[in-house]
Design a protein around this motif. Structure first.
Motif: not given
Length: 259
Positions: A40-49, A65-73, A75-80
């Motif tokens: 999961p950590d690798a998936e989250i890092r890839a998702g952020l990139a 990020f439909c599957e994982y939770r991470d607060h860092r995502a 600010p990147l999700l909101l504009p979409q």
């Protein structure tokens, strides 16, 4: 807003202009995107990139990020949510349902007016993770006015939003009872029955409201023309920790009114 560039996805954009049907939509909408991932950590890092990459990479990030939770995502999700492509908006809505943030609530409420039914259905699901008076009011409105696929998820999300507050639980139960009687789609009525069952105890020290919900479920069990809805109402009653409900069912069985 700039025009979205051409891109490819695994969904046909033309489908998003069509009316939605509620059949086969009772499961979590995100089940179809969740897959086994060993790291999961690798998936989250890839998702952020991905969310900072090309348009097709953004779609990959949204799926993650439909599957994982991470607060860092966040600010990147909101504009979409403002993207011109309804597939992107829909995916971002689901991702922000999995990663709820107060910053998204007002935009999600606006997207309940989106012209695309898939987007509105996603919003109705995601708002179940955003408890509050404004969300409760909006879900009540769409339960009465939107297409069946949106109403279906509004009925479920009402229970999620209202379960933590007795006053909200009473208000939601009142509208769910009405929809259980009058909605013209059987799947929506079934979801109303399940949500009433979930809110029974949440109504707190309000035996009158609890009694009204039990009566509504009994009525659906006995008078509902759709057998599936009648069976769901009975199962919802049986799952209540309510001796009076069980006594009523036993009495109906003894009288031969139930089998």
């Amino acid at each position: 807003m700039d025009k979205a560039p051409d891109h490819t996805t695994d969904l046909d954009p033309d489908l998003l202009a069509e009316a939605l049907e509620p059949e086969d939509l009772l499961d979590d909408p995100l089940d179809s995107v969740a897959v086994d991932r060993p790291d999961p950590d690798a998936e989250i890092r890839a998702g952020l990139a991905y969310l900072s990459g090309s348009r097709d990479e953004v779609m990959q990030g949204l799926r993650i990020f439909c599957e994982y939770r991470d607060h860092r995502a966040i600010p990147l999700l909101l504009p979409q949510l403002h993207d011109l492509c309804p597939i992107t908006r829909m995916s971002a809505v689901y991702a922000l349902g999995r990663n709820p943030t107060p910053e998204a609530e007002s935009i999600l409420l606006q997207l309940l007016q989106d012209s695309n039914g898939f987007v509105r259905k996603a919003v109705a699901w995601s708002l179940g993770n955003y408890p509050g008076a404004a969300v409760l009011k909006a879900l009540i409105r769409v339960l009465a006015t939107d297409i069946a696929a949106v109403r279906l998820w509004a009925a479920s999300s009402l229970a999620d939003v209202a379960v933590g507050d007795p006053e909200d639980a009473v208000r939601a139960s009142q509208v769910l009872r009405k929809a259980l009687r009058i909605d013209n789609n059987a799947v929506v009525r079934s979801n109303c029955a399940w949500s009433l069952s979930r809110l029974h105890d949440a109504c707190g020290d309000n035996p009158a409201e609890q009694h009204n919900s039990v009566q509504a479920l009994v009525q659906a069990m006995l008078e509902e023309p759709d057998q599936g809805v009648a069976e769901d109402a009975r199962t919802a009653l049986e799952q209540l920790d309510d001796p009076a409900s069980m006594a009523r069912i036993r009495a109906l069985l003894d009288d031969g009114l139930l089998s």
